[in-house]
Design a protein around this motif. Sequence first.
Motif, short mmCIF file in Angstrom:
data_model
loop_
_atom_site.label_atom_id
_atom_site.label_comp_id
_atom_site.label_asym_id
_atom_site.label_seq_id
_atom_site.Cartn_x
_atom_site.Cartn_y
_atom_site.Cartn_z
N PRO A 1 25.08 34.70 32.07
CA PRO A 1 24.88 33.38 32.68
C PRO A 1 25.91 32.38 32.15
CG PRO A 1 23.18 33.81 31.05
CD PRO A 1 23.93 35.11 31.24
N GLY A 2 26.46 31.62 33.06
CA GLY A 2 27.43 30.60 32.66
C GLY A 2 28.84 31.11 32.46
N GLN A 3 29.06 32.40 32.67
CA GLN A 3 30.41 32.96 32.47
C GLN A 3 31.38 32.40 33.51
OE1 GLN A 3 31.76 35.33 30.16
NE2 GLN A 3 33.62 34.61 31.16
N ASP A 4 32.58 32.04 33.07
CA ASP A 4 33.64 31.58 33.96
C ASP A 4 34.37 32.79 34.52
OD1 ASP A 4 35.69 30.38 35.30
OD2 ASP A 4 36.60 29.43 33.54
N TRP A 5 34.35 32.96 35.84
CA TRP A 5 34.98 34.11 36.48
C TRP A 5 36.30 33.76 37.17
CZ3 TRP A 5 33.09 38.62 35.10
CH2 TRP A 5 31.75 38.69 34.68
N GLN A 6 36.82 32.58 36.93
CA GLN A 6 38.02 32.14 37.64
C GLN A 6 39.24 33.01 37.35
OE1 GLN A 6 38.85 29.84 40.09
NE2 GLN A 6 36.63 30.00 40.36
N ARG B 1 33.34 36.26 45.80
CA ARG B 1 33.85 34.88 45.87
C ARG B 1 32.75 33.88 45.53
NH1 ARG B 1 36.26 37.30 50.64
NH2 ARG B 1 38.46 37.74 50.20
N ALA B 2 31.54 34.15 46.02
CA ALA B 2 30.42 33.26 45.74
C ALA B 2 30.07 33.28 44.26
CB ALA B 2 29.21 33.65 46.57
N THR B 3 30.29 34.42 43.60
CA THR B 3 30.03 34.52 42.16
C THR B 3 31.05 33.72 41.36
OG1 THR B 3 29.03 36.70 42.45
CG2 THR B 3 29.79 36.16 40.23
#
Length: 271
Positions: free
Chosen positions: A223-228, A244-246
């Motif tokens: 939870p809260g992980q940055d996936w950019q 993409r939604a993730t």
Amino acid sequence: MNCAPRALVTRPAHDAAQWVRDLAAQGVVAQALPLIGIRSVAAPVLAQALQQARAAAPGYRALMFVSGNAVTHFFEPNVALALTGQAPAAINTRAWAPGPGTVQALLAAGMPAARIDAPPASSAQFDSEALWPVVAPQLKAGDCVLIVRGASAPAAPGGSGREWLAARLAEAGVQVDFVAAYERCAPALDASALALARQGAQDGSLWLLSSSEALAHLAQALPGQDWQRARALATHPRIAQAARATGFGQVHECRPALADVAASIKSLHAR
């Protein structure tokens, strides 16, 4: 960057291990990070429904198996099918498979190749939409088809999935029954798996995604992980949309066949 492309395979553990081996043979460095757990149905009502479906299998026009796991758990050794003489080879019912992995599971279970229907190897996708034109001509109103699928925990009777195909069958006047042959659940990720997932979110690894449910489990685990900075290779447009939604910064798509996946990984690594 590594001299060989690297991918994280998120399929269930057994499938992921095979994909890691197959990708290695294609020159792709891959590591298994299963994001879906697979287990036998546990609830007595589901187990009883499965036993009844096994016994009734010969009465269906076709059995549609949503995956190799559906095949494996439906045709488990030492179950009612074997006890009543209804092993796969003794059933005159057609077996429908959405893709080559399910076909291989059916062959391994003893289903004759001549009774298996699946999309052509050249199909853009291996899914219900690609299967439908293959099987529709063999149906007539009043036929019965059993869809053998999984159930997401907490499991519900009959399982879930393949609603599009069920709707097409109903429109053709075909009775559709469902049975859950296995349960899907969130995997128990240990410390090393969580560390690998966090690393993969940042280091340019390519996430091989074949399930939107796996993405949901990943988001729950971190939870809260940055996936950019994360990169994904999705084997279906709906999975790409979920990635993409993730929040995945780069999302690419390819056919789900091994050769296409390997070629896409190599191409993306070269960029």
